[in-house]
Design a protein around this motif. Structure first.
Motif, PDB file in Angstrom:
ATOM      1  N   GLY A  99       0.814  -1.208   0.000  1.00  0.00           N
ATOM      2  CA  GLY A  99       0.000   0.000   0.000  1.00  0.00           C
ATOM      3  C   GLY A  99       0.848   1.258   0.000  1.00  0.00           C
ATOM      4  N   ASP A 100       0.218   2.357   0.338  1.00  0.00           N
ATOM      5  CA  ASP A 100       0.813   3.690   0.317  1.00  0.00           C
ATOM      6  C   ASP A 100       1.609   3.921   1.598  1.00  0.00           C
ATOM      7  OD1 ASP A 100       1.362   6.398   0.334  1.00  0.00           O
ATOM      8  OD2 ASP A 100      -0.710   7.045   0.034  1.00  0.00           O
ATOM      9  N   ILE A 101       2.918   4.048   1.483  1.00  0.00           N
ATOM     10  CA  ILE A 101       3.789   4.183   2.652  1.00  0.00           C
ATOM     11  C   ILE A 101       3.477   5.436   3.467  1.00  0.00           C
ATOM     12  CG2 ILE A 101       5.674   5.493   1.561  1.00  0.00           C
ATOM     13  CD1 ILE A 101       7.633   3.551   3.009  1.00  0.00           C
ATOM     14  N   THR A 102       2.876   6.449   2.847  1.00  0.00           N
ATOM     15  CA  THR A 102       2.569   7.689   3.566  1.00  0.00           C
ATOM     16  C   THR A 102       1.405   7.526   4.537  1.00  0.00           C
ATOM     17  OG1 THR A 102       1.032   8.589   1.907  1.00  0.00           O
ATOM     18  CG2 THR A 102       3.382   9.051   1.598  1.00  0.00           C
ATOM     19  N   ARG A 103       0.780   6.345   4.567  1.00  0.00           N
ATOM     20  CA  ARG A 103      -0.307   6.082   5.507  1.00  0.00           C
ATOM     21  C   ARG A 103       0.180   5.435   6.798  1.00  0.00           C
ATOM     22  NH1 ARG A 103      -4.311   2.243   2.897  1.00  0.00           N
ATOM     23  NH2 ARG A 103      -5.467   2.681   4.815  1.00  0.00           N
ATOM     24  N   LEU A 104       1.437   5.019   6.848  1.00  0.00           N
ATOM     25  CA  LEU A 104       1.924   4.207   7.964  1.00  0.00           C
ATOM     26  C   LEU A 104       2.297   5.041   9.192  1.00  0.00           C
ATOM     27  CD1 LEU A 104       4.153   1.597   6.081  1.00  0.00           C
ATOM     28  CD2 LEU A 104       1.821   1.304   6.948  1.00  0.00           C
ATOM     29  N   GLN A 105       1.720   4.657  10.320  1.00  0.00           N
ATOM     30  CA  GLN A 105       2.029   5.311  11.593  1.00  0.00           C
ATOM     31  C   GLN A 105       3.063   4.459  12.334  1.00  0.00           C
ATOM     32  OE1 GLN A 105      -0.880   5.716  14.983  1.00  0.00           O
ATOM     33  NE2 GLN A 105      -0.839   7.853  14.328  1.00  0.00           N
ATOM     34  N   VAL A 106       4.315   4.635  11.913  1.00  0.00           N
ATOM     35  CA  VAL A 106       5.442   3.932  12.517  1.00  0.00           C
ATOM     36  C   VAL A 106       6.467   4.981  12.937  1.00  0.00           C
ATOM     37  CG1 VAL A 106       5.086   1.809  11.199  1.00  0.00           C
ATOM     38  CG2 VAL A 106       6.499   3.632  10.218  1.00  0.00           C
ATOM     39  N   ASP A 107       7.539   4.528  13.566  1.00  0.00           N
ATOM     40  CA  ASP A 107       8.543   5.503  13.988  1.00  0.00           C
ATOM     41  C   ASP A 107       9.182   6.199  12.785  1.00  0.00           C
ATOM     42  OD1 ASP A 107       8.086   5.031  16.642  1.00  0.00           O
ATOM     43  OD2 ASP A 107       9.843   3.757  16.947  1.00  0.00           O
ATOM     44  N   ALA A 108       9.512   5.437  11.749  1.00  0.00           N
ATOM     45  CA  ALA A 108      10.161   6.040  10.576  1.00  0.00           C
ATOM     46  C   ALA A 108       9.797   5.286   9.307  1.00  0.00           C
ATOM     47  CB  ALA A 108      11.675   6.049  10.745  1.00  0.00           C
ATOM     48  N   ILE A 109       9.639   6.033   8.223  1.00  0.00           N
ATOM     49  CA  ILE A 109       9.519   5.442   6.900  1.00  0.00           C
ATOM     50  C   ILE A 109      10.765   5.803   6.108  1.00  0.00           C
ATOM     51  CG2 ILE A 109       6.992   5.452   6.896  1.00  0.00           C
ATOM     52  CD1 ILE A 109       7.127   7.910   5.024  1.00  0.00           C
ATOM     53  N   VAL A 110      11.098   4.970   5.138  1.00  0.00           N
ATOM     54  CA  VAL A 110      12.302   5.200   4.336  1.00  0.00           C
ATOM     55  C   VAL A 110      11.921   5.793   2.988  1.00  0.00           C
ATOM     56  CG1 VAL A 110      14.248   4.089   3.166  1.00  0.00           C
ATOM     57  CG2 VAL A 110      13.613   3.395   5.492  1.00  0.00           C
ATOM     58  N   ASN A 111      12.600   6.853   2.637  1.00  0.00           N
ATOM     59  CA  ASN A 111      12.414   7.516   1.351  1.00  0.00           C
ATOM     60  C   ASN A 111      13.584   7.205   0.433  1.00  0.00           C
ATOM     61  OD1 ASN A 111      11.612   9.272  -0.736  1.00  0.00           O
ATOM     62  ND2 ASN A 111      12.706  10.991   0.191  1.00  0.00           N
ATOM     63  N   ALA A 112      13.278   6.769  -0.784  1.00  0.00           N
ATOM     64  CA  ALA A 112      14.317   6.564  -1.797  1.00  0.00           C
ATOM     65  C   ALA A 112      14.584   7.907  -2.465  1.00  0.00           C
ATOM     66  CB  ALA A 112      13.853   5.523  -2.818  1.00  0.00           C
ATOM     67  N   ALA A 113      15.611   8.585  -1.998  1.00  0.00           N
ATOM     68  CA  ALA A 113      15.909   9.957  -2.436  1.00  0.00           C
ATOM     69  C   ALA A 113      16.891   9.961  -3.604  1.00  0.00           C
ATOM     70  CB  ALA A 113      16.485  10.742  -1.263  1.00  0.00           C
ATOM     71  N   ASN A 114      17.094  11.153  -4.165  1.00  0.00           N
ATOM     72  CA  ASN A 114      18.159  11.324  -5.152  1.00  0.00           C
ATOM     73  C   ASN A 114      19.326  12.066  -4.494  1.00  0.00           C
ATOM     74  OD1 ASN A 114      17.750  14.270  -5.482  1.00  0.00           O
ATOM     75  ND2 ASN A 114      15.858  13.667  -6.488  1.00  0.00           N
ATOM     76  N   SER A 115      20.431  12.177  -5.189  1.00  0.00           N
ATOM     77  CA  SER A 115      21.644  12.711  -4.582  1.00  0.00           C
ATOM     78  C   SER A 115      21.558  14.198  -4.245  1.00  0.00           C
ATOM     79  CB  SER A 115      22.849  12.461  -5.500  1.00  0.00           C
ATOM     80  OG  SER A 115      22.673  13.116  -6.744  1.00  0.00           O
ATOM     81  N   GLN A 116      20.570  14.912  -4.818  1.00  0.00           N
ATOM     82  CA  GLN A 116      20.368  16.329  -4.476  1.00  0.00           C
ATOM     83  C   GLN A 116      19.637  16.473  -3.147  1.00  0.00           C
ATOM     84  OE1 GLN A 116      21.880  18.732  -6.337  1.00  0.00           O
ATOM     85  NE2 GLN A 116      22.688  16.925  -7.380  1.00  0.00           N
ATOM     86  N   MET A 117      18.958  15.424  -2.705  1.00  0.00           N
ATOM     87  CA  MET A 117      18.330  15.314  -1.391  1.00  0.00           C
ATOM     88  C   MET A 117      17.289  16.399  -1.099  1.00  0.00           C
ATOM     89  SD  MET A 117      18.471  13.064   1.023  1.00  0.00           S
ATOM     90  CE  MET A 117      20.020  12.176   1.018  1.00  0.00           C
ATOM     91  N   LEU A 118      16.623  16.895  -2.145  1.00  0.00           N
ATOM     92  CA  LEU A 118      15.621  17.946  -1.951  1.00  0.00           C
ATOM     93  C   LEU A 118      14.226  17.502  -2.370  1.00  0.00           C
ATOM     94  CD1 LEU A 118      17.556  21.125  -3.197  1.00  0.00           C
ATOM     95  CD2 LEU A 118      17.166  20.383  -0.833  1.00  0.00           C
ATOM     96  N   GLY A 119      14.053  16.243  -2.669  1.00  0.00           N
ATOM     97  CA  GLY A 119      12.758  15.784  -3.147  1.00  0.00           C
ATOM     98  C   GLY A 119      12.672  15.866  -4.662  1.00  0.00           C
ATOM     99  N   CYS A 120      11.562  15.411  -5.192  1.00  0.00           N
ATOM    100  CA  CYS A 120      11.338  15.383  -6.636  1.00  0.00           C
ATOM    101  C   CYS A 120      10.690  16.692  -7.087  1.00  0.00           C
ATOM    102  CB  CYS A 120      10.453  14.198  -6.994  1.00  0.00           C
ATOM    103  SG  CYS A 120       9.927  14.146  -8.716  1.00  0.00           S
ATOM    104  N   PHE A 121      11.265  17.320  -8.111  1.00  0.00           N
ATOM    105  CA  PHE A 121      10.751  18.593  -8.615  1.00  0.00           C
ATOM    106  C   PHE A 121       9.824  18.421  -9.823  1.00  0.00           C
ATOM    107  CE2 PHE A 121      14.188  20.131  -6.019  1.00  0.00           C
ATOM    108  CZ  PHE A 121      13.791  21.399  -5.621  1.00  0.00           C
ATOM    109  N   VAL A 122       9.554  17.183 -10.235  1.00  0.00           N
ATOM    110  CA  VAL A 122       8.676  16.937 -11.378  1.00  0.00           C
ATOM    111  C   VAL A 122       7.226  16.934 -10.885  1.00  0.00           C
ATOM    112  CG1 VAL A 122       8.067  15.367 -13.256  1.00  0.00           C
ATOM    113  CG2 VAL A 122      10.461  15.563 -12.512  1.00  0.00           C
TER     114      VAL A 122
END
Length: 275
Positions: A99-122
């Motif tokens: 499912g959608d990882i943004t729904r999970l109430q856990v201590d931490a979720i893991v984000n697959a980031a890019n090397s600029q580390m600012l999120g996706c601009f698309v």
């Protein structure tokens, strides 16, 4: 504005983001397009100050939206022991959840980031980096920007190394934190170096989680999307490394969730824990 409807908040947020953008200040937005326009403007927005009023209304809107999507609490997610009586030595500490990882109430979720580390601009891109930043709110990019700014003061050409991890707040997500890691990009053939970089992603996230007392962590399928890491090899590596880290930190980690979205990954993880 908290007493106003979600539609009224959304209309206000979009109007403010259009003004904030400068370029789109006169954009005409239809009612049915507002949510996508909000996400798009958040996606393209460069880190810079914005009013406290905006942040309060954005937060109120995103938290209500999160509630309406359905927050998934850790205690409702079965372990692989409960679900399929897996014989894995840590079957009481591991879960597979689709499912959608943004729904999970856990201590931490893991984000697959890019090397600029600012999120996706698309705008409205389908990657997990975009989804997490869009649900967390613009403060997440701000925190990542502050981190990258410190790094660039030391090295103007700095990019986040593959295989390392960064811990940030989660803002309007149900989780407490986000662990950002840059996975390897498979441009041609998969090789041992790329496999080792993916192992480093999982190790770095667990090590950082233990350092900050994070006891439950949900991993996305790092690098298997836009970065083209083969799903079979990625699942094998994730299962291998998490088994090793749970052996090392058996008393510090309560639960590791493998969050899958595609059917192929669900099948691979179920098969992997059935061996």
């Amino acid at each position: 504005m908290s007493h106003r409807s979600q539609n009224e908040k959304l209309e206000w947020i979009v109007k403010e983001l259009c003004i904030d953008s400068g370029k789109y200040k006169d954009l005409k937005v239809s009612r049915q397009d507002r949510r996508n326009i909000m996400r798009s403007l958040m996606n393209i927005r460069m880190p810079r100050p914005i009013s406290n009023e905006f942040l309060e209304i954005q937060d109120d809107f995103l938290r209500q939206e999160s509630f309406e999507k359905g927050i998934v609490k850790l205690e409702t997610i079965p372990t692989i022991w409960e679900e399929c009586h897996s014989s894995h030595p840590f079957s009481n500490k591991i879960s597979i959840w689709q499912g959608d990882i943004t729904r999970l109430q856990v201590d931490a979720i893991v984000n697959a980031a890019n090397s600029q580390m600012l999120g996706c601009f698309v705008p409205c891109h389908g990657c997990i980096d975009n989804a997490i930043h869009s649900s967390a709110g613009i403060q997440l990019r701000e925190e990542c920007f502050r981190y990258m700014n410190r790094k660039k003061n030391e090295d103007r050409n700095y990019e986040e190394p593959t295989g390392e991890a960064l811990l940030t707040g989660a803002y309007n997500l149900p989780s407490r934190y986000v662990l950002h890691t840059v996975g390897p990009i498979v441009r041609n053939q998969l090789n041992e170096s790329l496999k080792e970089e993916l192992r480093s992603c999982y190790r770095s996230c667990i090590d950082l989680a233990v350092k900050y007392g994070i006891r439950s962590i949900a991993f996305c399928c790092i690098s298997t999307g836009e970065f083209r890491f083969p799903n079979v090899a990625a699942a094998d590596i994730a299962i291998e490394v998490i088994g090793e880290k749970l052996q090392e930190f058996r008393d510090q980690i309560d639960r590791v969730i493998f969050n899958v979205y595609k059917e192929i990954d669900l099948e691979l993880y179920i098969k992997g824990f059935s061996k």
